[in-house]
Write a protein that holds these residues in place. Structure first.
Motif, mmCIF file in Angstrom:
data_model
loop_
_atom_site.group_PDB
_atom_site.id
_atom_site.type_symbol
_atom_site.label_atom_id
_atom_site.label_comp_id
_atom_site.label_asym_id
_atom_site.label_seq_id
_atom_site.Cartn_x
_atom_site.Cartn_y
_atom_site.Cartn_z
ATOM 1 N N ALA A 144 3.828 -2.004 -5.863
ATOM 2 C CA ALA A 144 2.720 -2.532 -5.062
ATOM 3 C C ALA A 144 2.107 -3.768 -5.724
ATOM 4 O O ALA A 144 1.746 -4.732 -5.048
ATOM 5 C CB ALA A 144 1.663 -1.460 -4.834
ATOM 6 N N GLU A 183 4.222 -6.730 -4.899
ATOM 7 C CA GLU A 183 3.961 -7.155 -3.519
ATOM 8 C C GLU A 183 2.637 -7.915 -3.422
ATOM 9 O O GLU A 183 2.559 -8.983 -2.818
ATOM 10 C CB GLU A 183 3.952 -5.928 -2.608
ATOM 11 C CG GLU A 183 3.863 -6.259 -1.146
ATOM 12 C CD GLU A 183 4.048 -5.033 -0.255
ATOM 13 O OE1 GLU A 183 3.588 -5.106 0.896
ATOM 14 O OE2 GLU A 183 4.635 -4.022 -0.695
ATOM 15 N N ASN A 184 1.609 -7.395 -4.037
ATOM 16 C CA ASN A 184 0.288 -8.044 -3.989
ATOM 17 C C ASN A 184 0.264 -9.373 -4.731
ATOM 18 O O ASN A 184 -0.554 -10.239 -4.423
ATOM 19 C CB ASN A 184 -0.781 -7.116 -4.551
ATOM 20 C CG ASN A 184 -1.081 -5.958 -3.621
ATOM 21 O OD1 ASN A 184 -0.944 -6.069 -2.404
ATOM 22 N ND2 ASN A 184 -1.486 -4.839 -4.194
ATOM 23 N N ASP A 197 0.219 -12.554 -2.628
ATOM 24 C CA ASP A 197 -0.881 -12.863 -1.717
ATOM 25 C C ASP A 197 -1.517 -14.233 -1.944
ATOM 26 O O ASP A 197 -1.853 -14.921 -0.978
ATOM 27 C CB ASP A 197 -1.954 -11.774 -1.772
ATOM 28 C CG ASP A 197 -1.499 -10.481 -1.087
ATOM 29 O OD1 ASP A 197 -0.409 -10.466 -0.472
ATOM 30 O OD2 ASP A 197 -2.246 -9.483 -1.172
ATOM 31 N N THR A 226 0.082 -1.395 0.881
ATOM 32 C CA THR A 226 1.203 -2.327 0.859
ATOM 33 C C THR A 226 2.375 -1.704 1.608
ATOM 34 O O THR A 226 2.396 -0.497 1.885
ATOM 35 C CB THR A 226 1.632 -2.635 -0.587
ATOM 36 O OG1 THR A 226 2.093 -1.413 -1.177
ATOM 37 C CG2 THR A 226 0.506 -3.247 -1.403
ATOM 38 N N VAL A 267 5.366 -1.237 0.460
ATOM 39 C CA VAL A 267 6.052 -0.271 -0.404
ATOM 40 C C VAL A 267 5.268 1.047 -0.487
ATOM 41 O O VAL A 267 5.863 2.116 -0.543
ATOM 42 C CB VAL A 267 6.365 -0.885 -1.784
ATOM 43 C CG1 VAL A 267 5.153 -0.956 -2.679
ATOM 44 C CG2 VAL A 267 7.510 -0.164 -2.457
ATOM 45 N N GLN A 272 10.892 -5.517 3.599
ATOM 46 C CA GLN A 272 10.128 -6.358 2.681
ATOM 47 C C GLN A 272 11.003 -6.830 1.535
ATOM 48 O O GLN A 272 11.803 -6.050 1.012
ATOM 49 C CB GLN A 272 8.961 -5.537 2.106
ATOM 50 C CG GLN A 272 8.079 -6.240 1.128
ATOM 51 C CD GLN A 272 7.029 -7.083 1.816
ATOM 52 O OE1 GLN A 272 6.732 -6.892 2.975
ATOM 53 N NE2 GLN A 272 6.465 -8.012 1.099
ATOM 54 N N SER A 322 9.849 -8.752 -2.015
ATOM 55 C CA SER A 322 8.744 -9.304 -2.799
ATOM 56 C C SER A 322 9.244 -9.615 -4.202
ATOM 57 O O SER A 322 10.008 -8.848 -4.774
ATOM 58 C CB SER A 322 7.583 -8.307 -2.912
ATOM 59 O OG SER A 322 6.915 -8.162 -1.694
#
Length: 165
Positions: free
Chosen positions: A17, A20-21, A24, A39, A41, A75, A77
């Protein structure tokens, strides 16, 4: 530096996560601010999704599900400080190779049409827009869920497809 792409280990999933973040801020720079919530995930935890990671410890991941009888890339990332180093491309290559090995006719995904590291990036990697008349019920459900979640209000979205053959 190369990063091996492999299946994620269970103990690595909670840390994905943060990867992924970490992307941003790139989106905020172009005016896209994602609504609060889990998220991707985190949403896929406990499902049949296949999570691939690059690196040990992971510096990127790809989450893949089966939708409409084909692989669906939910996704990709990459850690924000490592974007542009080929990690996403390595993950995408492995997603496509695994989809082909599993007999999937192709890989679908939903993404932002005009964000350089989204639609145009996937197009450079062999994906093309999938016309709406070719969408299955699963893709339609994803599209509708994105509308409900407010993603379409952040910029034009599209469905893309690349055959595995």
């Amino acid at each position: 530096m190369e990063y091996e792409v492999r299946l994620a280990r269970v103990e690595e999933l909670p840390g994905l996560a943060a990867i992924e973040n970490s992307g941003d801020p790139m989106f905020r720079e172009i005016g896209i601010v994602f609504p609060p919530g889990p998220t991707v995930v985190e949403q896929l935890a406990g499902t049949d999704a296949e999570i691939l990671v690059a690196g040990d410890p992971p510096v990127g991941f790809a989450a893949v599900e089966e939708v409409d009888g084909a692989a669906h890339l939910e996704q990709i990332s990459v850690r924000g400080d490592l974007v542009g180093r080929g990690i996403g491309a390595a993950l995408l290559d492995e997603v496509r190779a695994r989809a082909a090995a599993a007999g999937s006719p192709g890989v679908s995904l939903l993404t932002f049409r005009d964000v350089p590291w989204n639609g145009p990036w996937y197009a450079r990697h062999g994906f093309a827009e999938l016309p709406e008349e070719r969408w299955g019920s699963g893709i339609r459900s994803y599209w509708d869920a994105e509308i409900k979640a407010g993603l379409h209000g952040l910029g034009p979205r599209l469905v893309m497809w690349a055959p595995t053959g």
